[in-house]
Design a protein around this motif. Structure first.
Motif, PDB file in Angstrom:
ATOM      1  N   UNK A 102      40.867  39.731   6.251  1.00 46.87           N
ATOM      2  CA  UNK A 102      39.711  39.601   7.134  1.00 46.87           C
ATOM      3  C   UNK A 102      39.833  40.583   8.295  1.00 46.87           C
ATOM      4  N   UNK A 103      38.722  41.153   8.691  1.00 46.81           N
ATOM      5  CA  UNK A 103      38.665  42.025   9.866  1.00 46.81           C
ATOM      6  C   UNK A 103      38.162  41.192  11.035  1.00 46.81           C
ATOM      7  N   UNK A 104      38.755  41.369  12.207  1.00 47.03           N
ATOM      8  CA  UNK A 104      38.366  40.610  13.397  1.00 47.03           C
ATOM      9  C   UNK A 104      37.930  41.581  14.481  1.00 47.03           C
ATOM     10  N   UNK A 105      36.704  41.355  14.985  1.00 47.76           N
ATOM     11  CA  UNK A 105      36.176  42.200  16.063  1.00 47.76           C
ATOM     12  C   UNK A 105      35.459  41.314  17.074  1.00 47.76           C
ATOM     13  N   UNK A 106      35.691  41.590  18.350  1.00 47.31           N
ATOM     14  CA  UNK A 106      35.002  40.836  19.399  1.00 47.31           C
ATOM     15  C   UNK A 106      33.576  41.358  19.546  1.00 47.31           C
ATOM     16  N   UNK A 107      32.642  40.422  19.635  1.00 42.43           N
ATOM     17  CA  UNK A 107      31.246  40.791  19.861  1.00 42.43           C
ATOM     18  C   UNK A 107      31.042  41.021  21.356  1.00 42.43           C
ATOM     19  N   UNK A 108      30.231  42.007  21.686  1.00 45.18           N
ATOM     20  CA  UNK A 108      29.946  42.284  23.087  1.00 45.18           C
ATOM     21  C   UNK A 108      29.125  41.133  23.668  1.00 45.18           C
ATOM     22  N   UNK A 109      29.497  40.663  24.850  1.00 46.72           N
ATOM     23  CA  UNK A 109      28.729  39.566  25.454  1.00 46.72           C
ATOM     24  C   UNK A 109      27.360  40.058  25.917  1.00 46.72           C
ATOM     25  N   UNK A 110      26.385  39.164  25.884  1.00 47.90           N
ATOM     26  CA  UNK A 110      25.045  39.466  26.366  1.00 47.90           C
ATOM     27  C   UNK A 110      24.552  38.274  27.178  1.00 47.90           C
ATOM     28  N   UNK A 111      24.897  38.231  28.458  1.00 48.38           N
ATOM     29  CA  UNK A 111      24.529  37.084  29.289  1.00 48.38           C
ATOM     30  C   UNK A 111      23.020  36.830  29.329  1.00 48.38           C
ATOM     31  N   UNK A 112      22.199  37.869  29.265  1.00 49.53           N
ATOM     32  CA  UNK A 112      20.749  37.685  29.318  1.00 49.53           C
ATOM     33  C   UNK A 112      20.247  36.919  28.094  1.00 49.53           C
ATOM     34  N   UNK A 113      20.726  37.297  26.909  1.00 52.07           N
ATOM     35  CA  UNK A 113      20.328  36.590  25.693  1.00 52.07           C
ATOM     36  C   UNK A 113      20.860  35.166  25.711  1.00 52.07           C
ATOM     37  N   UNK A 114      22.094  34.982  26.159  1.00 49.09           N
ATOM     38  CA  UNK A 114      22.653  33.632  26.245  1.00 49.09           C
ATOM     39  C   UNK A 114      21.808  32.759  27.170  1.00 49.09           C
ATOM     40  N   UNK A 115      21.350  33.318  28.287  1.00 48.86           N
ATOM     41  CA  UNK A 115      20.501  32.563  29.215  1.00 48.86           C
ATOM     42  C   UNK A 115      19.175  32.210  28.549  1.00 48.86           C
ATOM     43  N   UNK A 116      18.596  33.130  27.783  1.00 50.99           N
ATOM     44  CA  UNK A 116      17.340  32.843  27.083  1.00 50.99           C
ATOM     45  C   UNK A 116      17.529  31.709  26.078  1.00 50.99           C
ATOM     46  N   UNK A 117      18.640  31.723  25.367  1.00 51.58           N
ATOM     47  CA  UNK A 117      18.921  30.676  24.381  1.00 51.58           C
ATOM     48  C   UNK A 117      19.107  29.317  25.049  1.00 51.58           C
ATOM     49  N   UNK A 118      19.820  29.297  26.165  1.00 52.47           N
ATOM     50  CA  UNK A 118      20.020  28.040  26.899  1.00 52.47           C
ATOM     51  C   UNK A 118      18.689  27.502  27.390  1.00 52.47           C
ATOM     52  N   UNK A 119      17.828  28.393  27.893  1.00 51.73           N
ATOM     53  CA  UNK A 119      16.516  27.969  28.386  1.00 51.73           C
ATOM     54  C   UNK A 119      15.665  27.414  27.251  1.00 51.73           C
ATOM     55  N   UNK A 120      15.676  28.099  26.101  1.00 55.57           N
ATOM     56  CA  UNK A 120      14.896  27.628  24.949  1.00 55.57           C
ATOM     57  C   UNK A 120      15.421  26.278  24.470  1.00 55.57           C
ATOM     58  N   UNK A 121      16.716  26.098  24.460  1.00 61.89           N
ATOM     59  CA  UNK A 121      17.307  24.841  24.022  1.00 61.89           C
ATOM     60  C   UNK A 121      16.946  23.699  24.971  1.00 61.89           C
ATOM     61  N   UNK A 122      16.888  23.992  26.259  1.00 60.24           N
ATOM     62  CA  UNK A 122      16.571  22.947  27.226  1.00 60.24           C
ATOM     63  C   UNK A 122      15.112  22.495  27.132  1.00 60.24           C
ATOM     64  N   UNK A 123      14.250  23.385  26.615  1.00 54.66           N
ATOM     65  CA  UNK A 123      12.843  23.028  26.429  1.00 54.66           C
ATOM     66  C   UNK A 123      12.635  22.199  25.167  1.00 54.66           C
ATOM     67  N   UNK A 124      13.659  22.227  24.294  1.00 49.49           N
ATOM     68  CA  UNK A 124      13.655  21.392  23.106  1.00 49.49           C
ATOM     69  C   UNK A 124      12.756  21.844  22.067  1.00 49.49           C
TER      70      UNK A 124
END
Length: 124
Positions: A102-124
């Motif tokens: 298996x090859x292992x690589x760290x994904x680059x973080x994207x705080x803006x997308x993470x914030x959008x996902x959290x907001x969408x999840x909170x709206x249900x």
């Protein structure tokens, strides 16, 4: 926490006899369940053996991958863990289950997308 891509190349499992694939599937599902239970599983799956389509920036679609491409991804897992060492431990479990490296690589973080996902999840 950081997200890691754990992947293997298409053809990496070609050495496995057909009669062993049910056992490989069971082992892979067991590791998946372990990762889900541990709360580190994000996504995973195998890719169909088919020619990829390449979409250019102008929208042009061509068949790919390009002839100079020697390796393409055959399967992948994305996990969310605190350290690279933990990602390597999960990759080792996947390697045993899938019977291939298996090859292992760290994904680059994207705080803006993470914030959008959290907001969408909170709206249900």
């Amino acid at each position: 926490m950081a997200r890691y891509l754990i992947s293997f190349n298409d053809g990496a499992m070609d050495h496995i006899p057909a009669e062993d694939f049910p056992d490989v599937g069971k082992a892979a599902h067991a590791v998946t369940q372990e990762a889900v239970t541990a709360g580190v599983w994000v996504y995973g799956g195998g890719l169909e053996r088919q020619q990829a389509s390449i979409v250019a920036t102008d929208g042009t679609v061509t068949d790919g991958p390009f002839p100079e491409t020697r390796e393409v991804i055959g399967g992948l897992t994305v996990i969310d863990v605190p350290t690279r060492e933990e990602a390597l431990e999960w990759a080792a479990k996947i390697a045993v289950a899938c019977r291939c490296a298996q090859e292992v690589r760290e994904l680059m973080p994207d705080p803006e997308t993470d914030a959008m996902l959290r907001e969408a999840a909170s709206r249900g």
